[in-house]
Design a protein around this motif. Structure first.
Motif, short mmCIF file in Angstrom:
data_model
loop_
_atom_site.label_atom_id
_atom_site.label_comp_id
_atom_site.label_asym_id
_atom_site.label_seq_id
_atom_site.Cartn_x
_atom_site.Cartn_y
_atom_site.Cartn_z
N ASN A 111 24.41 56.19 100.51
CA ASN A 111 25.07 57.45 100.19
C ASN A 111 24.22 58.23 99.20
O ASN A 111 23.79 57.71 98.18
N ARG A 112 24.02 59.53 99.53
CA ARG A 112 23.19 60.39 98.69
C ARG A 112 23.87 61.74 98.48
O ARG A 112 24.82 62.07 99.18
N GLN A 113 23.37 62.49 97.55
CA GLN A 113 23.88 63.82 97.26
C GLN A 113 22.98 64.85 97.93
O GLN A 113 21.93 65.22 97.41
N LEU A 114 23.39 65.29 99.13
CA LEU A 114 22.63 66.26 99.91
C LEU A 114 23.57 67.30 100.48
O LEU A 114 24.77 67.05 100.63
N SER A 115 23.03 68.45 100.81
CA SER A 115 23.81 69.48 101.48
C SER A 115 24.02 69.11 102.94
O SER A 115 23.45 68.14 103.45
N HIS A 149 35.03 56.07 100.11
CA HIS A 149 33.93 55.10 100.10
C HIS A 149 32.60 55.76 99.77
O HIS A 149 31.63 55.07 99.50
N CYS A 150 32.53 57.09 99.80
CA CYS A 150 31.30 57.77 99.42
C CYS A 150 31.17 57.92 97.92
O CYS A 150 30.10 58.23 97.42
N CYS A 151 32.28 57.80 97.19
CA CYS A 151 32.28 58.05 95.77
C CYS A 151 31.87 56.80 95.00
O CYS A 151 32.02 55.69 95.49
N PRO A 152 31.36 56.94 93.79
CA PRO A 152 31.02 55.77 92.99
C PRO A 152 32.25 54.94 92.69
O PRO A 152 33.35 55.47 92.53
N ALA A 153 32.04 53.64 92.62
CA ALA A 153 33.15 52.74 92.34
C ALA A 153 33.51 52.78 90.86
O ALA A 153 32.68 53.07 89.99
N GLY A 154 34.75 52.43 90.55
CA GLY A 154 35.17 52.36 89.16
C GLY A 154 35.41 53.70 88.51
O GLY A 154 35.08 53.90 87.35
N VAL A 155 36.01 54.67 89.23
CA VAL A 155 36.27 55.98 88.67
C VAL A 155 37.54 55.93 87.85
O VAL A 155 38.59 55.51 88.34
N GLU A 156 37.47 56.35 86.62
CA GLU A 156 38.61 56.38 85.74
C GLU A 156 39.10 57.81 85.60
O GLU A 156 38.35 58.76 85.73
N SER A 157 40.36 57.96 85.32
CA SER A 157 40.94 59.29 85.18
C SER A 157 40.51 59.93 83.88
O SER A 157 40.52 59.28 82.83
N GLU A 186 34.58 60.69 86.88
CA GLU A 186 35.50 61.32 87.83
C GLU A 186 35.12 62.79 88.05
O GLU A 186 35.26 63.32 89.15
N THR A 187 34.63 63.45 87.00
CA THR A 187 34.22 64.84 87.14
C THR A 187 33.04 64.96 88.10
O THR A 187 32.99 65.87 88.92
N ARG A 188 32.08 64.02 88.02
CA ARG A 188 30.94 64.07 88.93
C ARG A 188 31.34 63.72 90.35
O ARG A 188 30.81 64.24 91.32
N ALA A 189 32.30 62.79 90.51
CA ALA A 189 32.66 62.32 91.84
C ALA A 189 33.81 63.08 92.45
O ALA A 189 34.18 62.82 93.59
N ALA A 190 34.41 64.03 91.69
CA ALA A 190 35.57 64.75 92.22
C ALA A 190 35.26 65.52 93.49
O ALA A 190 36.04 65.48 94.44
N PRO A 191 34.14 66.26 93.60
CA PRO A 191 33.87 66.96 94.86
C PRO A 191 33.71 66.03 96.04
O PRO A 191 33.96 66.41 97.18
N CYS A 192 33.27 64.79 95.77
CA CYS A 192 33.06 63.84 96.87
C CYS A 192 34.38 63.42 97.50
O CYS A 192 34.48 63.28 98.71
N ASN A 246 37.13 67.37 97.76
CA ASN A 246 36.71 68.43 98.67
C ASN A 246 35.99 67.80 99.85
O ASN A 246 34.92 67.24 99.70
N ALA A 247 36.56 67.92 101.04
CA ALA A 247 35.97 67.26 102.21
C ALA A 247 34.70 67.93 102.67
O ALA A 247 33.87 67.32 103.32
N THR A 248 34.54 69.22 102.36
CA THR A 248 33.34 69.94 102.79
C THR A 248 32.30 69.99 101.68
O THR A 248 31.45 70.87 101.67
N SER A 249 32.36 69.06 100.75
CA SER A 249 31.43 69.09 99.62
C SER A 249 30.02 68.77 100.09
O SER A 249 29.81 68.11 101.09
#
Length: 368
Positions: A89-93, A173-181, A186-192, A195-198
């Motif tokens: 998993n990578r951060q790409l357009s 499953h695309c987001c990093p594991a262990g996200v806390e509220s 969570e701020t970095r992984a929220a668009p993943c 937002n489905a079209t992120s």
């Protein structure tokens, strides 16, 4: 509440640092495996391609098919360092993610179809040598070349025309594991996740639907491998029958001589070596890729996440071993190795002639 917040921030920072460290080690592992293998595949293919291009005696239809295979293998060697990234998993357009997955898949399918065409051409040449010149493969080479390059491009480009999962509702499953509220993670992984079209989450599951993967594996790749194995086995069976006919002819011409038995032993030994070489090539080049392919399908069915190290090692071993098949076919044929050896000797002679002469001062001191 304050200690809990500090603990959550520290845990999120440690998890992010560990994930970045794992990504760094995965990147190093990918380059450590793929760069030497890719360099070897590219140089060996270039050497055989130059040998075919420079030797006019090799300019015929069978060698044109093999030249197309070598070009596809060369492109596969260039794309080899990027193939293991398709399972991570990578951060790409959206456009970059499509290119990163569609283009290597197209090169792989084109390479596989070129390999099937080369085996089919050689099989028809041996199975029906009298009708070979009248086959469409021999008479219409541009059409056959279009057949081995156009369908892989059309099939690999289907995700770009809408057959993808980019707008799927759930991509946890695309987001990093262990996200806390309430944390930075969570701020970095929220668009993943939200937002489905992120444009942050790029995964092969978003580009290739399950039906696309099943169709490619069991409708294209596995039948192609079975066809190659079947044509190779048929050629060996025909060769065995021709060998028996030759031995019978020698026995009828020279009755009961020691030379006849020696000839039969040499022919049988040569055939045995050929069978052993073909079997070892299949085991070393195709079995690792078949294992990698079925492991990927098994993990896809189970919907479980697997280790990036396991994926990197299996993908590099499977794709790399399969890319070696054209090199084995080329190096096993003298009509390709002799021009390549001549090119190497010319390069070696030119390098020796361009070496700088010894220093003049040392020679003058010796003369004095």
């Amino acid at each position: 509440m304050e200690p809990n917040r500090s603990f959550s921030s520290s845990s999120s920072s440690s998890s992010s640092s560990s994930s970045s460290g794992a990504l760094l080690s995965g990147e190093q592992l990918i380059y450590a495996i793929t760069i030497p293998l890719s360099t070897t595949i590219i140089l060996a293919n270039l050497l055989i391609i130059l040998g075919i291009v420079w030797n006019r005696q090799l300019h015929n239809t069978p060698n044109y098919f093999f030249l197309s295979l070598l070009v596809a293998d060369l492109c596969t060697g260039v794309a080899l360092p990027f193939i293991p990234w398709m399972g991570l998993n990578r951060q790409l357009s959206f456009s970059s993610c499509l290119v990163a997955h569609v283009f290597p898949n197209f090169l792989f399918l084109a390479f596989l179809l070129n390999l099937v065409m080369v085996h089919y051409e050689r099989y028809t040449c041996i199975a029906s040598p009298l009708h070979y010149s009248r086959l469409w493969v021999h008479r219409r080479f541009p059409v056959a070349l279009l057949v081995v390059w156009a369908p892989p491009l059309l099939y690999a480009a289907l995700p770009a025309f809408g057959w993808n999962n980019w707008s799927a509702p759930n991509w946890d499953h695309c987001c990093p594991a262990g996200v806390e509220s309430g944390t930075e993670t969570e701020t970095r992984a929220a668009p993943c996740a939200a937002n489905a079209t992120s444009s942050l989450c790029c995964s092969y599951r978003r580009v290739f639907p399950n039906a696309f993967i099943y169709l490619e594996v069991y409708g294209l790749v596995l039948p192609a491998i079975l066809a190659i194995a079947g044509m190779t086995g048929r050629v060996l069976w025909i060769t065995r029958g021709q060998l028996r006919d030759i031995c019978r002819l020698h026995r009828s011409l020279e009755r009961g001589g020691a030379q006849v038995s020696d000839r039969e032993q040499r022919l049988n030994l040569r055939y045995t070596r050929c069978v052993v070489a073909v079997s070892l090539t299949f085991l070393a080049c195709w079995v690792p890729y078949i294992i990698y392919m079925h492991v990927c399908v098994a993990f896809l069915l189970s919907e479980t996440r697997w280790s990036s190290t396991t994926h990197i090692v299996l993908s590099c071993t499977g794709i790399g071993s399969m890319a070696v098949v054209p090199l084995v076919l080329g190096l096993a044929n003298r009509q390709y190795t002799e021009p390549a050896g001549a090119i190497l000797r010319k390069l070696w002679d030119r390098w020796r002639t361009r070496r700088p002469p010894p220093p003049q001062q040392h020679t003058e001191e010796i003369a004095l």
